[in-house]
Design an enzyme around this catalytic site. Structure first.
Site, PDB file in Angstrom:
ATOM      1  CG  HIS A 273     -24.836  18.793  -2.745  1.00  0.00           C
ATOM      2  ND1 HIS A 273     -25.321  18.765  -4.056  1.00  0.00           N
ATOM      3  CD2 HIS A 273     -25.416  17.898  -2.090  1.00  0.00           C
ATOM      4  CE1 HIS A 273     -26.102  17.306  -4.182  1.00  0.00           C
ATOM      5  NE2 HIS A 273     -26.191  16.889  -3.093  1.00  0.00           N
TER       6      HIS A 273
ATOM      7  CG  HIS B 156     -24.188  13.242  -0.700  1.00  0.00           C
ATOM      8  ND1 HIS B 156     -24.761  12.461  -1.879  1.00  0.00           N
ATOM      9  CD2 HIS B 156     -25.015  14.220  -0.690  1.00  0.00           C
ATOM     10  CE1 HIS B 156     -25.815  12.834  -2.345  1.00  0.00           C
ATOM     11  NE2 HIS B 156     -26.145  14.074  -1.728  1.00  0.00           N
ATOM     12  CD  GLU B 157     -25.563  16.370   2.096  1.00  0.00           C
ATOM     13  OE1 GLU B 157     -25.643  17.414   1.645  1.00  0.00           O
ATOM     14  OE2 GLU B 157     -26.296  15.346   2.073  1.00  0.00           O
TER      15      GLU B 157
END
Length: 454
Positions: free
Chosen positions: A28, A24-25
């Site tokens: 980004h 998920h990170e």
């Protein structure tokens, strides 16, 4: 052996969630860097740092509490309008350098001012063109949507693989007219989980001689080819004799019942006779198997999940409140209530260690559990409220809309959307999420849900 399997199930779930958080990170970090942004930190977890390493301008690490993660992108909050109007100086290339005041008046303005100051402590003159708030609105959307998109992509990959091979356990289909179980007696519908007693009448199917594995071929002279057809004939035959034919191991057989009895009404105090419908009852259940399907089928199922998840998010505060009630002993915990990662780990452990389902089914369930958590995490992060990713996406879309309207009306460019003004809301939302998370964790310890309730 049971303890070992339970532990392995928990570790599988925890590791899968940690990997999901890390990806998920990355969702980004990767686009932020691709668009020229400066990422100073990439961490999985919160709280004290367990391990970290500096690689280039980014510090990578793991923190003690594995309940989330974050990436630090420089310049998430723009300076205030007054600060933009009066630059504090210029860099070596002549570009304006803005500083942010550390004090202000009023509770909310003070909070916003302090947040801006903390944000800009890490901003140097060389970072002017790398600040997140200065990115084009569509780049901001891609950067902030990258995280939840990764979670949804993980869920899609797991669902698509399982649905195409094993099938969807939540979408069972009957296999022709083959019988899975034959009832020994006729029970009131609200007592169907108890054993037969001497006073209970024999089920018509048992009376006719049907057994599990038999394939029904006709009912009262009507050839049957699928279970819905057979079920309809049984339900409509509430007061007549039943003549059946079936095959057993390829051999044709037949039998007769004196009558297909009506399912007896329930005996509980909460039973409403006015809502009961009397139908024929034979006492057989079909063989079912999970429905299989490809990508289009999976997307359709995930579309339904999206609606259900949206409804669950709307009701989340109320359902967490009910969990709190259960913790205090004021009511029983709803088996359908939400669970935390602690509850998810417990369910994974029970699934891995149970003897009630075969090994393949265990593995499928564990992967579906991980997929479900990823789908929910992705959906939750798309809620358009700060500090969630969806809040930043909403800010970028608002900026695009405001600038578009200004161009159409031939007005001056209104500039960047100031998401810092929404920080009071962000703190309220963050506080609510923290409280709900703590309540669910306590609930999963004090009044836990079981993967296999009695």
């Amino acid at each position: 052996m049971t303890v070992l399997l339970y532990t392995l199930g928990v570790l599988f779930f925890v590791l899968a969630i940690l990997v999901s958080i890390g990806l998920h990170e990355l969702g980004h970090l990767v686009p932020a860097r691709a668009f020229g942004g400066k990422v100073t930190q990439y961490f999985v977890g919160f709280g004290p740092t367990v391990w970290s390493k500096q690689v280039g301008e980014t510090e990578y690490g793991v923190k003690a509490v594995p309940l989330g993660g974050y990436v630090k992108i420089v310049g998430m909050l723009p300076p205030g309008a007054d600060d933009l109007a009066e630059p504090a100086g210029h860099d070596e290339l002549g570009r304006p350098v803005h500083r942010v005041r550390k004090s202000n008046t009023g509770m909310f303005t003070q909070l916003i001012s302090d947040a801006r100051a903390a944000e800009w402590e890490l901003v140097g003159p060389e970072d002017t063109d790398r600040l997140f708030y200065r990115m084009a609105w569509w780049k901001k959307v891609i950067v902030m949507a990258g995280g939840p998109t990764v979670n949804i992509a993980i869920a899609l990959a797991i669902f698509a693989t399982i649905f195409a091979t094993y099938g969807n356990p939540a979408d069972q289909r009957t296999v022709g007219t083959q019988i899975a179980e034959v009832s020994a007696c006729v029970l009131p519908y609200d007592e169907s989980d108890r054993a037969c007693e001497a006073a209970d009448p024999t089920a018509p199917a048992a009376e006719a001689g049907l057994r599990p594995g038999d394939v029904v071929t006709s009912f009262n002279g009507t050839e049957v080819t699928d279970w819905p057809q057979l079920q309809g004939l049984i339900r409509d035959n509430s007061s007549g004799a039943a003549e059946l034919t079936w095959t057993r191991d390829g051999e044709p057989m037949s039998g007769t019942t004196d009558t297909t009895v009506q399912a007896r009404p329930g005996t509980g105090e909460d039973v409403d006779p006015a809502r009961l419908t009397e139908v024929g009852f034979l006492g057989v259940s079909p063989v079912v198997e999970p429905t299989t399907g490809g990508l289009v089928y999976t997307l359709g199922e995930m579309g339904e999940m999206t609606v259900q998840t949206a409804e669950a998010l709307v009701m989340l505060p109320a359902r967490v409140f009910d969990v709190g009630q259960a913790i205090l002993g004021l009511e029983e915990r709803d088996p359908e209530s939400p669970v935390s990662v602690v509850g998810g780990g417990r369910i994974a452990g029970e699934t891995a260690s149970t003897d009630l389902i075969p090994g393949t089914d265990k593995l499928v369930f564990l992967f579906l559990l991980v997929a479900g958590f990823n789908f929910f995490i992705g959906a939750l992060n798309l809620v358009p409220l700060l500090p969630l990713d969806g809040g930043h996406i909403a800010g970028a879309l608002y900026e695009a809309g405001r600038r578009g309207v200004a161009r159409l009306r031939r007005r001056p460019d209104p500039g960047y959307a100031d998401v810092a003004k929404m920080l009071p809301v962000a703190y309220v939302v963050a506080g609510a999420l923290l409280v709900m998370g703590v309540v669910l964790i306590i609930g999963d310890i004090v009044v836990p849900l079981s993967a296999f309730p009695d």
